[in-house]
Design an enzyme around this catalytic site. Structure first.
Site, PDB file in Angstrom:
ATOM      1  N   GLU A 239       0.836  -1.200   0.000  1.00  0.00           N
ATOM      2  CA  GLU A 239       0.000   0.000   0.000  1.00  0.00           C
ATOM      3  C   GLU A 239       0.871   1.250   0.000  1.00  0.00           C
ATOM      4  O   GLU A 239       1.843   1.326   0.746  1.00  0.00           O
ATOM      5  CB  GLU A 239      -0.916   0.021   1.224  1.00  0.00           C
ATOM      6  CG  GLU A 239      -1.959   1.122   1.149  1.00  0.00           C
ATOM      7  CD  GLU A 239      -2.816   1.214   2.414  1.00  0.00           C
ATOM      8  OE1 GLU A 239      -3.970   1.621   2.303  1.00  0.00           O
ATOM      9  OE2 GLU A 239      -2.323   0.899   3.504  1.00  0.00           O
TER      10      GLU A 239
ATOM     11  N   GLY B 236       3.538   2.032  10.693  1.00  0.00           N
ATOM     12  CA  GLY B 236       3.244   1.429  11.984  1.00  0.00           C
ATOM     13  C   GLY B 236       2.788  -0.008  11.818  1.00  0.00           C
ATOM     14  O   GLY B 236       3.181  -0.896  12.568  1.00  0.00           O
ATOM     15  N   ALA B 237       1.952  -0.227  10.789  1.00  0.00           N
ATOM     16  CA  ALA B 237       1.429  -1.567  10.512  1.00  0.00           C
ATOM     17  C   ALA B 237       0.738  -1.531   9.160  1.00  0.00           C
ATOM     18  O   ALA B 237       0.548  -0.471   8.564  1.00  0.00           O
ATOM     19  CB  ALA B 237       0.465  -2.014  11.602  1.00  0.00           C
ATOM     20  N   MET B 238       0.355  -2.710   8.665  1.00  0.00           N
ATOM     21  CA  MET B 238      -0.320  -2.824   7.372  1.00  0.00           C
ATOM     22  C   MET B 238      -1.368  -3.918   7.432  1.00  0.00           C
ATOM     23  O   MET B 238      -1.130  -5.006   7.958  1.00  0.00           O
ATOM     24  CB  MET B 238       0.708  -3.131   6.280  1.00  0.00           C
ATOM     25  CG  MET B 238       0.096  -3.367   4.901  1.00  0.00           C
ATOM     26  SD  MET B 238      -0.839  -1.921   4.326  1.00  0.00           S
ATOM     27  CE  MET B 238      -1.934  -2.682   3.126  1.00  0.00           C
ATOM     28  N   GLU B 239      -2.543  -3.626   6.853  1.00  0.00           N
ATOM     29  CA  GLU B 239      -3.728  -4.459   7.037  1.00  0.00           C
ATOM     30  C   GLU B 239      -3.899  -5.574   6.028  1.00  0.00           C
ATOM     31  O   GLU B 239      -5.026  -6.065   5.824  1.00  0.00           O
ATOM     32  CB  GLU B 239      -4.986  -3.578   6.982  1.00  0.00           C
ATOM     33  CG  GLU B 239      -5.266  -2.905   5.642  1.00  0.00           C
ATOM     34  CD  GLU B 239      -4.711  -1.507   5.505  1.00  0.00           C
ATOM     35  OE1 GLU B 239      -5.200  -0.744   4.654  1.00  0.00           O
ATOM     36  OE2 GLU B 239      -3.769  -1.178   6.248  1.00  0.00           O
TER      37      GLU B 239
ATOM     38  N   HIS C 217      -6.679  -1.224  15.077  1.00  0.00           N
ATOM     39  CA  HIS C 217      -6.750  -0.503  13.806  1.00  0.00           C
ATOM     40  C   HIS C 217      -6.672  -1.467  12.621  1.00  0.00           C
ATOM     41  O   HIS C 217      -7.520  -1.432  11.714  1.00  0.00           O
ATOM     42  CB  HIS C 217      -5.595   0.506  13.753  1.00  0.00           C
ATOM     43  CG  HIS C 217      -5.616   1.398  12.556  1.00  0.00           C
ATOM     44  ND1 HIS C 217      -6.069   2.693  12.597  1.00  0.00           N
ATOM     45  CD2 HIS C 217      -5.230   1.189  11.264  1.00  0.00           C
ATOM     46  CE1 HIS C 217      -5.967   3.248  11.396  1.00  0.00           C
ATOM     47  NE2 HIS C 217      -5.451   2.348  10.567  1.00  0.00           N
ATOM     48  N   GLU C 218      -5.675  -2.342  12.633  1.00  0.00           N
ATOM     49  CA  GLU C 218      -5.476  -3.242  11.494  1.00  0.00           C
ATOM     50  C   GLU C 218      -6.587  -4.276  11.379  1.00  0.00           C
ATOM     51  O   GLU C 218      -6.976  -4.650  10.264  1.00  0.00           O
ATOM     52  CB  GLU C 218      -4.115  -3.937  11.591  1.00  0.00           C
ATOM     53  CG  GLU C 218      -2.934  -2.992  11.696  1.00  0.00           C
ATOM     54  CD  GLU C 218      -2.966  -1.867  10.677  1.00  0.00           C
ATOM     55  OE1 GLU C 218      -3.348  -2.103   9.516  1.00  0.00           O
ATOM     56  OE2 GLU C 218      -2.622  -0.725  11.050  1.00  0.00           O
TER      57      GLU C 218
ATOM     58  N   GLU D 105      -8.989   4.668   6.386  1.00  0.00           N
ATOM     59  CA  GLU D 105      -8.170   5.025   7.542  1.00  0.00           C
ATOM     60  C   GLU D 105      -8.930   5.770   8.626  1.00  0.00           C
ATOM     61  O   GLU D 105      -8.687   5.556   9.823  1.00  0.00           O
ATOM     62  CB  GLU D 105      -6.959   5.846   7.081  1.00  0.00           C
ATOM     63  CG  GLU D 105      -6.071   5.126   6.082  1.00  0.00           C
ATOM     64  CD  GLU D 105      -5.492   3.826   6.640  1.00  0.00           C
ATOM     65  OE1 GLU D 105      -5.568   3.594   7.856  1.00  0.00           O
ATOM     66  OE2 GLU D 105      -4.962   3.039   5.840  1.00  0.00           O
TER      67      GLU D 105
END
Length: 542
Positions: free
Chosen positions: A179, A313-316, A349-350, A372
């Site tokens: 992404e 921070g992170a990825m979904e 969040h993810e 988001e």
């Protein structure tokens, strides 16, 4: 012809005003179209940043073989395509990939594969596969592309990561971050959110490593050269940026949710003991979201992987979320309370993205906030229920004030704003999309009431599952959710919505018109209150 357009492009590339022999009739009719020159000097038959929709993908078969010694990888991508309009070119994305060959075959498989001419236009990160005969409307075909590339040294695409053991040994792994526009660095694809398809992934690796992807492994086969080939199950329909794969020596811990979803946390062997808290959090949150959205999690597993080198921070990624180690690993003896809160919120969040963003995806990056902003908002909704001791409500107001600081600047932008190229898209990942988006959703929930708001969310997710949406699709889903007259649910939002105001249309609250004032313009209203004797005067600016 726009002379300014010509001047700009003459600086960076050669433009050719021609009708390529491979053009379809629709393209040929536009005899004044200005086509750029491909890398080999021939005319490239597409001149826009966004891909044409003449051809759409239905399914991908990916074979990826990373070499963690030479830091290179090879791949073969087969894409099943459907032709919407007759054309002689298939335009898709590719970046930093050396195309070895490409072929076309009819879906019936009755004919021999046809070799394709490959043209590349570097400025737009696109390739064109040129066919000898036109592809017919309504027919299905498959294109197969073989390629090779280096593992990226940045944190995008299919990239090299590493960590050092306690004994000082450096171990190498390969992971992905696609992404928003980096799937094209790992395999040729239609790298736009609206081109959803299913993905079947096969990874070749050394026996000392493991491979992970979005879906569970169906079988592992020993092949020549002492390698192992892992075949993963076919994914659900999703956008290319959600595909993920990892080759590493990670270890894992696992637990089943009450509905039978296997949740696992992966980390470097010496750090797997710090994964217990994240696993507990993930199980609770996944169960919460299934209840709140009233839609079962659609995959059989959910992996969370701690990557040593990770920029975001992170990825979904659907079924394989990836994190910084600091965003997933918690040591009760050495980690701080803020670190515990951070891990809880980022996992929330993810996992929220598995519905908002993955199940339902924005049509284009101008509405990134639909992904988001919602995921940020759901952090607070979910964690306040699953982990009330963390008191996340206390931090939400701070997020809104932080968003207002950014939004007060002239350099701010509307929550939903037009973007076109990768650089503009990347700029959308900011406090306005995340925090302001979350705050206006919280405001809407307070106005509508929690139950009515939740009903609108469920309606939206169910209606648009495995599809793409625009800003207005969310508001339209929120507009008419009240029970029929005579229902016992007559208080709160539904009774207020029957009252005439400048936000009502007939007897229905016009959520779209109301919320467009918050999403289609930047900034926020400033209300000045003045007391003069017994009178109070209100004045609104912006």
């Amino acid at each position: 012809m726009n002379p300014y357009y010509l001047i700009i492009f003459c600086v960076s590339s050669i433009l050719v005003q021609v009708k390529p022999a491979s053009m379809n009739q629709e393209q040929a009719d536009n005899s004044n179209t200005l086509f750029p020159a491909a890398a080999n000097g021939k005319p490239f038959p597409w001149n826009k940043m966004r891909l044409p929709d003449h051809v759409v993908p239905a399914n991908y078969d990916l074979l990826i073989h990373p070499n963690l010694t030479t830091l290179t990888f090879t791949g073969t991508t087969r894409i099943g395509i459907a032709v919407r309009r007759q054309t002689s070119v298939v335009v898709l994305h590719s970046k930093n990939l050396e195309i070895v060959w490409a072929t076309l075959q009819k879906a019936t498989g009755a004919h021999q594969p046809e070799a394709l001419t490959v043209l590349e236009y570097l400025p737009n990160e696109q390739i064109a596969l040129v066919t000898a005969e036109p592809l017919l409307t309504g027919h299905n075909y498959s294109v197969t592309i073989a390629y090779k590339a280096n593992l990226a040294q940045s944190f995008h695409g299919f990239y090299k990561s590493s960590y050092r053991t306690q004994s000082g040994e450096v171990r190498v792994l390969a992971s992905t971050q696609f992404e928003p526009t980096a799937a094209r660095l790992a395999f040729p694809c239609f790298d736009e959110p609206a081109f959803k398809a299913t993905f079947s992934v096969t990874i070749r690796r050394e026996p000392k490593h493991i491979a992970l992807s979005n879906m569970p492994i169906m079988k592992s086969v020993n092949i020549a050269g002492g390698l192992v080939e892992d075949h993963f199950d076919v994914s659900v329909k999703m956008s290319a940026y959600l595909v993920a794969f990892i080759v590493s020596d990670f270890e894992s811990i696992s637990r089943m949710t009450s509905r039978g979803v296997k949740v696992s946390v992966y980390a470097a062997p010496e750090k797997i003991s710090d994964a217990d808290y994240a696993l507990d959090v993930a199980v609770k949150l996944l169960e919460f979201y299934e209840d709140y959205f009233n839609i079962p999690y659609p995959l059989p597993k959910q992996d969370l992987a701690a990557i040593p080198d990770f920029q975001s921070g992170a990825m979904e990624n659907w079924g394989l979320t990836t994190y910084r180690e600091s965003g997933l690993l918690y040591n009760p003896e050495t980690s701080s309370a803020p670190n515990k809160l951070w891990i809880t919120m980022i996992v929330a969040h993810e996992l929220a993205h598995q519905w908002f963003g993955n199940l339902v995806t924005m049509e284009w990056w101008n509405d990134l906030w639909l992904n988001e902003g919602f995921a940020k908002f759901m952090e607070f909704v979910s964690v306040s229920v699953t982990h009330p001791e963390l008191q996340v409500e206390d931090t939400f107001l701070m997020k809104c004030f932080e968003a207002m600081e950014v939004d007060a600047l002239n350099s701010s932008h509307p929550v939903s704003t037009p973007v076109e190229n990768p650089a503009e898209i990347q700029e959308m990942f900011d406090d306005v999309s995340y925090d302001k988006g979350a705050c206006i959703l919280n405001m809407l929930r307070d106005y509508m009431g929690a139950e009515a708001f939740q009903a609108g969310i469920v309606k939206y997710l169910r209606h648009y599952s495995y599809r793409n949406t625009k800003n207005e699709d969310l508001w339209n889903s929120m507009t008419d959710i009240c029970p029929a007259e005579g229902s016992s649910e007559s208080d709160g939002f539904c009774s207020r919505s029957q009252q005439k105001s400048h936000w009502t249309r007939g007897n229905i609250l016009d959520v779209k018109t109301m919320m467009n004032t918050w999403t289609l313009q930047k900034g926020f209203p400033l209300i000045t209150v003045t007391v003069k004797g017994k009178h109070i005067h209100l004045h609104q600016e912006h």
